[in-house]
Design a protein around this motif. Structure first.
Motif, mmCIF file in Angstrom:
data_model
loop_
_atom_site.group_PDB
_atom_site.id
_atom_site.type_symbol
_atom_site.label_atom_id
_atom_site.label_comp_id
_atom_site.label_asym_id
_atom_site.label_seq_id
_atom_site.Cartn_x
_atom_site.Cartn_y
_atom_site.Cartn_z
ATOM 1 N N MET A 88 4.099 6.610 -0.511
ATOM 2 C CA MET A 88 4.491 7.085 -1.834
ATOM 3 C C MET A 88 4.094 6.091 -2.930
ATOM 4 N N ILE A 89 4.294 4.807 -2.676
ATOM 5 C CA ILE A 89 3.927 3.800 -3.669
ATOM 6 C C ILE A 89 2.412 3.752 -3.856
ATOM 7 N N ALA A 90 1.652 3.906 -2.773
ATOM 8 C CA ALA A 90 0.188 3.928 -2.873
ATOM 9 C C ALA A 90 -0.280 5.077 -3.757
ATOM 10 N N SER A 116 2.417 13.938 -0.338
ATOM 11 C CA SER A 116 3.785 13.636 -0.761
ATOM 12 C C SER A 116 4.825 14.310 0.126
ATOM 13 N N VAL A 117 4.454 15.395 0.792
ATOM 14 C CA VAL A 117 5.423 16.144 1.605
ATOM 15 C C VAL A 117 5.996 15.276 2.730
ATOM 16 N N GLY A 151 1.441 -1.317 -0.675
ATOM 17 C CA GLY A 151 1.025 0.072 -0.855
ATOM 18 C C GLY A 151 0.373 0.282 -2.205
ATOM 19 N N ALA A 152 0.945 -0.317 -3.254
ATOM 20 C CA ALA A 152 0.341 -0.223 -4.590
ATOM 21 C C ALA A 152 -1.034 -0.862 -4.601
ATOM 22 N N ASN A 188 9.606 5.899 -8.302
ATOM 23 C CA ASN A 188 9.639 4.475 -7.988
ATOM 24 C C ASN A 188 11.079 3.963 -7.891
ATOM 25 N N THR A 189 11.944 4.408 -8.798
ATOM 26 C CA THR A 189 13.339 3.962 -8.793
ATOM 27 C C THR A 189 14.052 4.389 -7.524
#
Length: 453
Positions: A54-56, A218-219, A182-183, A157-158
Motif C-alpha cells: 500500500m505504501i509503495a 489495492s484489493v 515500500g515508498a 497513510n494514517t
C-alpha cells in the motif's frame, strides 16, 4: 457491562494474547483473543502485503511526479500553458503531509471507523488518478493529481501507520523500516514504468492503465490491513496535551522542518526536465530519478541509525550540511549527465533521511512536555513538511522564470535558468539545520540556571 483497566495477557500454548480482563457486574471474565504481535503469519502478511504494497502504491506515484512534469511541459495540451505544473507535485505531497495531524487525531479518537476510512481513502486516490487522465488544463491536474490525490493518500497513510503500531511492538523499528522501504521501492520502479508508458501510449492511456493497476493491487492490500486489537473510542485526554506548541524548542524544530521542506522536493521534481538540457533521453532521466529514490532508502536507514545513537541535533546538522553542499556544488557546477546522476545519488542519501529524524525530534519535545503524545508530535512534524512542500512549487516556478540570463556567466548548472533556483534550494536546506539552535538554546539555558544558583 463495566470495563475496567485492561492489560495484554499471554495465553499459554495458544499462540495469541488476550486483551483483558473484561468483567461484568458479577466479576466474570470474558477474554478477547487477538493475534500475537511481532510474529506469526498474520503479522507478516499484514506487513508485506498490507503495509509495504500500500505504501509503495500510495507514495510511489507522487514521488514520480518529476517524469510527469517533464512529459506535461513538452506535450499538448499542457505544454501550451505550462504555468503551474510544478505546483501539482508539491501540492500532492504537501496535502498528504499537511492533513496528517487532523486525520491522525480523528481516526485515533474514533478507531472503529479506520477500516472504512481506509477504503474511502483508497477509492479517492484511485478516482483522482482516473480523473487526471481526462484533464486538459493545468488546474485540472492540480485539483485531481494534486489536491484530491493528496487527501485520499493522507487517510490511507494514517490508517496504515496506526495499524502498524498495533501489530509490531518489539520489532517496531524493523516494521517501520520495511514500510518506509515500500515508498522507496515505489519511487524506484514507477518513474521508469511511467516514462515508458507516457512515451509509448500518452498520458491518458497510461493514467487509465495505472488506475486499473492500483485498484487491482489495492484489493489484497486492503484485505490484510486490519487492526490487531478491538477498536475502541479514545478520550481526548488519552491523545495527550497540545501545550508543547507554546514551547521554544517546538517552534525552532518546526521552523527547521519548514525550511528543509521548502528545498527538499525541488530536485526530485525538476531533475528529469533539467537532465534533458544535457542531452539525456526521457528514459535516462527517469532512471536518474529512480537512482535518487533508491538513495533516499539508504539515507532513511542510515539516519535512523544515527538518531538512535546520537543527539538528534547532530543528525539535523549533518543532513542539512550534506544536502546543502550537494546542491551548491554537485548540482550547481554539474556540466554533464553523469555529474547530475552523481548529485542525485548523494543528495538522496542526505535529504531522503530527513523524516527519519522526526522520532528524535518528537522525543526531545516529549522530554519537556511529558504528556504530549508521540504520534501527535510526529504528525505535527509532517504538517510542517506539508507547509514547505505546498509553498515551494509556486516559488520555484517563479525563480526559474526570473532566472533567465541572470547567472549565464557562471559555469555549470548555475549558468542555466535554474541557477537562482539552485541557490534558493541550497539556502533552504542550510536553514533546515536551524533545529540545531534548539540544542544551543538548551545549553545556554542550563548555563544561565547554574549562574543564577
Amino acid at each position: 457491562m463495566e470495563l475496567h483497566e485492561s492489560t495484554l495477557v499471554e495465553v499459554p500454548g495458544s499462540g495469541s494474547i488476550e486483551f483483558g480482563p473484561l468483567r461484568d457486574d458479577q466479576g466474570g471474565v470474558f477474554p478477547i483473543s487477538h493475534p500475537k504481535p511481532d510474529r506469526g503469519r498474520h503479522a507478516w502478511l499484514f506487513l508485506w502485503v498490507g503495509c509495504f504494497l500500500m505504501i509503495a502504491l500510495t507514495w510511489g506515484f507522487p514521488f514520480s511526479y518529476g517524469v510527469f512534469q517533464s512529459y506535461y511541459s513538452s506535450h499538448p495540451p499542457f505544454s501550451d500553458h505550462p504555468e503551474g505544473l510544478p505546483a501539482v507535485g508539491t501540492t500532492a505531497l504537501g496535502i498528504l503531509y499537511l492533513s496528517s495531524p487532523p486525520s491522525f487525531i480523528i481516526l485515533q479518537r474514533y478507531q472503529s471507523y479506520r477500516r472504512s476510512a481506509l477504503i474511502v481513502g483508497s477509492v479517492i486516490t484511485c478516482l483522482a488518478v482516473l480523473a487526471s487522465a481526462f484533464a486538459s488544463k493545468v488546474w485540472h491536474l492540480l485539483l485531481t493529481q494534486g489536491i484530491l490525490y493528496g487527501l485520499g493518500a493522507s487517510v490511507v497513510n494514517t490508517v496504515t501507520i496506526q495499524f502498524l503500531n498495533e501489530w509490531f511492538i518489539e520489532r517496531k523499528g524493523l516494521a517501520f523500516g520495511i514500510q518506509e522501504s515500500g515508498a522507496g521501492m515505489g519511487g524506484i520502479i514507477i518513474p521508469v514504468l511511467m516514462t515508458w508508458g507516457l512515451d509509448k501510449f500518452g498520458h491518458r492511456t497510461m493514467l487509465i492503465a495505472w488506475f486499473i493497476a492500483v485498484a487491482t493491487l489495492s484489493v489484497p492490500s486492503i484485505y490484510y490491513l486490519r487492526p490487531r486489537v478491538k477498536p475502541r473510542v479514545t478520550t481526548a485526554s488519552e491523545l495527550g496535551t497540545l501545550s508543547f506548541i507554546a514551547t521554544p524548542i517546538f517552534a525552532i524544530l518546526q521552523a527547521g522542518n519548514i525550511f528543509q521542506a521548502l528545498g527538499n522536493f525541488l530536485p526530485g521534481i525538476y531533475l528529469p526536465t533539467f537532465a534533458q538540457k544535457f542531452g539525456a533521453s526521457s528514459l535516462d532521466a527517469a532512471g536518474m530519478l529512480s537512482l535518487y529514490n533508491a538513495a533516499t532508502v539508504i539515507g532513511a536507514i542510515c539516519t535512523g541509525y544515527l538518531v538512535d545513537r546520537y543527539h538528534v541535533s547532530m543528525t539535523l546538522f549533518l543532513l542539512s550540511l550534506g544536502a546543502a553542499v550537494a546542491v551548491f556544488f554537485a548540482w550547481g557546477f554539474a556540466a554533464d549527465f553523469g555529474a547530475l546522476c552523481a548529485f542525485a545519488f548523494v543528495y538522496g542519501i542526505f535529504a531522503g533521511g530527513w523524516s527519519s529524524t522526526w522520532v528524535g525530534i518528537s522525543l526531545e519535545i516529549q522530554k519537556r512536555s511529558p504528556r504530549a503524545d508521540l504520534g501527535v508530535l510526529w504528525e505535527f512534524a509532517a504538517a510542517a513538511r506539508g507547509v514547505g512542500s505546498l509553498v515551494s512549487g509556486p516559488i520555484s516556478e517563479r525563480l526559474i522564470a526570473d532566472g533567465n540570463d541572470k547567472t549565464f556567466w557562471v559555469p555549470g548548472s548555475y549558468g542555466t535558468s535554474y541557477g537562482i533556483l539552485i541557490l534558493f534550494n541550497g539556502a533552504m536546506l542550510t536553514l533546515g539545520g536551524v533545529g540545531c539552535a534548539a540544542r544551543v538554546y538548551e545549553i545556554f539555558k542550563r548555563i544561565g540556571h547554574r549562574h543564577n544558583e
